[in-house]
Design a protein around this motif. Structure first.
Motif, PDB file in Angstrom:
ATOM      1  N   ASP A  37       0.932  -1.171  -0.104  1.00  0.00           N
ATOM      2  CA  ASP A  37      -0.023  -0.022   0.068  1.00  0.00           C
ATOM      3  C   ASP A  37       0.855   1.114  -0.060  1.00  0.00           C
ATOM      4  O   ASP A  37       0.405   2.049  -0.721  1.00  0.00           O
ATOM      5  N   ASP A  38       1.947   1.334   0.773  1.00  0.00           N
ATOM      6  CA  ASP A  38       2.877   2.432   0.827  1.00  0.00           C
ATOM      7  C   ASP A  38       3.454   2.576  -0.451  1.00  0.00           C
ATOM      8  O   ASP A  38       3.367   3.906  -0.736  1.00  0.00           O
ATOM      9  N   ILE A  39       3.850   1.725  -1.258  1.00  0.00           N
ATOM     10  CA  ILE A  39       4.487   1.934  -2.391  1.00  0.00           C
ATOM     11  C   ILE A  39       3.359   2.459  -3.550  1.00  0.00           C
ATOM     12  O   ILE A  39       3.693   3.233  -4.253  1.00  0.00           O
ATOM     13  N   ALA A  40       2.207   1.838  -3.571  1.00  0.00           N
ATOM     14  CA  ALA A  40       1.055   2.269  -4.554  1.00  0.00           C
ATOM     15  C   ALA A  40       0.793   3.699  -4.128  1.00  0.00           C
ATOM     16  O   ALA A  40       0.626   4.674  -4.920  1.00  0.00           O
ATOM     17  N   SER A  46      -3.243   2.444  -7.987  1.00  0.00           N
ATOM     18  CA  SER A  46      -4.288   1.358  -7.429  1.00  0.00           C
ATOM     19  C   SER A  46      -3.193   0.422  -6.822  1.00  0.00           C
ATOM     20  O   SER A  46      -2.180  -0.168  -7.417  1.00  0.00           O
ATOM     21  N   LYS A  47      -3.677  -0.319  -5.769  1.00  0.00           N
ATOM     22  CA  LYS A  47      -3.089  -1.604  -5.195  1.00  0.00           C
ATOM     23  C   LYS A  47      -3.006  -2.844  -6.167  1.00  0.00           C
ATOM     24  O   LYS A  47      -2.228  -3.495  -6.496  1.00  0.00           O
ATOM     25  N   ARG A  48      -4.253  -2.599  -6.917  1.00  0.00           N
ATOM     26  CA  ARG A  48      -4.665  -3.719  -8.013  1.00  0.00           C
ATOM     27  C   ARG A  48      -3.481  -3.548  -9.023  1.00  0.00           C
ATOM     28  O   ARG A  48      -2.843  -4.590  -9.542  1.00  0.00           O
ATOM     29  N   THR A  49      -3.219  -2.429  -9.527  1.00  0.00           N
ATOM     30  CA  THR A  49      -2.296  -1.905 -10.526  1.00  0.00           C
ATOM     31  C   THR A  49      -0.850  -2.573 -10.135  1.00  0.00           C
ATOM     32  O   THR A  49       0.133  -3.171 -10.852  1.00  0.00           O
ATOM     33  N   LEU A  50      -0.685  -2.381  -8.938  1.00  0.00           N
ATOM     34  CA  LEU A  50       0.589  -2.716  -8.493  1.00  0.00           C
ATOM     35  C   LEU A  50       0.718  -4.319  -8.570  1.00  0.00           C
ATOM     36  O   LEU A  50       2.226  -4.761  -8.761  1.00  0.00           O
ATOM     37  N   TYR A  51      -0.076  -4.857  -8.024  1.00  0.00           N
ATOM     38  CA  TYR A  51      -0.249  -6.608  -8.112  1.00  0.00           C
ATOM     39  C   TYR A  51      -0.161  -7.277  -9.297  1.00  0.00           C
ATOM     40  O   TYR A  51       0.171  -8.224  -9.565  1.00  0.00           O
ATOM     41  N   GLU A  52      -0.570  -6.202 -10.305  1.00  0.00           N
ATOM     42  CA  GLU A  52      -0.664  -6.779 -11.579  1.00  0.00           C
ATOM     43  C   GLU A  52       0.911  -6.946 -11.985  1.00  0.00           C
ATOM     44  O   GLU A  52       1.100  -7.674 -13.007  1.00  0.00           O
ATOM     45  N   LEU A  53       1.449  -6.215 -11.749  1.00  0.00           N
ATOM     46  CA  LEU A  53       3.074  -5.960 -12.055  1.00  0.00           C
ATOM     47  C   LEU A  53       3.939  -6.857 -11.196  1.00  0.00           C
ATOM     48  O   LEU A  53       5.126  -7.467 -11.726  1.00  0.00           O
TER      49      LEU A  53
END
Length: 208
Positions: A37-40, A46-53
Motif C-alpha cells: 500500500d505504501d508503494i502504491a 491503485s494496489k490492484r495495478t501494483l499487484y498486476e505487475l
C-alpha cells in the motif's frame, strides 16, 4: 505508437518507477515495515495495478536487489576500464561504493533480507558467482605484483565476507560506520595479503 506498444512501454516505465520507490522505502525503513500500500500510494496508483505487475513484496524486493546488483556491476566494470584494470584502484572504488550505500541504509534492511527465502537463494547463488570472480581478481593482483602469491585467497575471501556479513546482520553493529568496519576488519586482511608494492599503493591511496 499503437495502443499495444503504448501499453507495453507504459508498463515497463511503471515497473521501473515501482522498483525505484520500493528501493527508497526499503532502505529507509527496512523491509517488513514497508507495505505494498505504501508503494502504491507513493506512486498514486491503485494496489490492484501494483499487484498486476508484482505478485508480492518478496518478488518486488528480489527485482530491486537484482537491479541494484546490475547497476553496481556496470559501474565497477566501467571504472575498471578507466584505470586499466588496476586492482588497487578497483578495490578503493569498491570501498567508496559500499561506503556510500552502507551509511545511508537502515540496518533493518540488511537484517531482514534473510527472512525472505527467494532473496536468500538469490544471495547464496550470487555468493557462488562472486567467489569465482574474487579468485580471478586475486590472480590479477598477483600478476600485477600487488598481492602475495603464497596466500590461499579462497579462505581469505570467505573470512572477509563472513566478517562483514556478521557485522551487517548483527544488531550490536547497527551504529558502526562503514569506514570503521573497513579500517578494523577488511583493511587488516587487505594489508596482510599485499606485497610491499601493494602496501605502498595502499598508503598512497589512503593519503589522497
Amino acid at each position: 505508437m499503437d495502443k499495444a506498444n503504448f501499453s507495453s512501454a507504459y508498463r515497463k516505465e511503471l515497473r521501473t518507477k515501482i522498483r525505484e520507490v520500493a528501493m527508497q522505502h526499503f532502505l529507509a525503513k527496512g523491509i517488513r515495515a514497508v507495505k505494498m500500500d505504501d508503494i502504491a500510494n507513493a506512486l498514486s496508483i491503485s494496489k490492484r495495478t501494483l499487484y498486476e505487475l508484482y505478485d508480492n513484496k518478496e518478488d518486488l524486493l528480489l527485482e530491486v536487489l537484482k537491479e541494484a546488483e546490475e547497476s553496481r556491476h556496470n559501474r565497477i566494470s566501467a571504472f575498471a576500464e578507466q584505470v586499466d584494470n588496476n586492482v588497487m584502484e578497483i578495490i578503493f572504488e569498491l570501498y567508496r561504493m559500499h561506503a556510500e550505500a552502507y551509511d545511508n541504509v537502515n540496518p533493518l534492511f540488511y537484517q531482514e533480507l534473510k527472512k525472505y527465502p527467494k532473496v536468500t537463494n538469490y544471495l547464496d547463488e550470487k555468493d557462488t558467482v562472486d567467489e569465482n570472480l574474487t579468485q580471478a581478481f586475486f590472480n590479477l593482483g598477483i600478476e600485477q605484483g600487488y598481492f602475495r602469491k603464497e596466500i590461499d585467497f579462497a579462505i581469505v575471501a570467505k573470512m572477509m565476507r563472513e566478517c562483514v556479513r556478521y557485522a551487517i546482520y548483527n544488531t550490536d553493529f547497527t551504529t558502526v560506520k562503514f569506514d570503521y568496519l573497513f579500517t578494523n576488519v577488511i583493511f587488516l586482511f587487505f594489508r596482510g595479503f599485499c606485497t610491499d608494492k601493494g602496501i605502498e599503493a595502499v598508503n598512497r591511496m589512503c593519503d589522497k
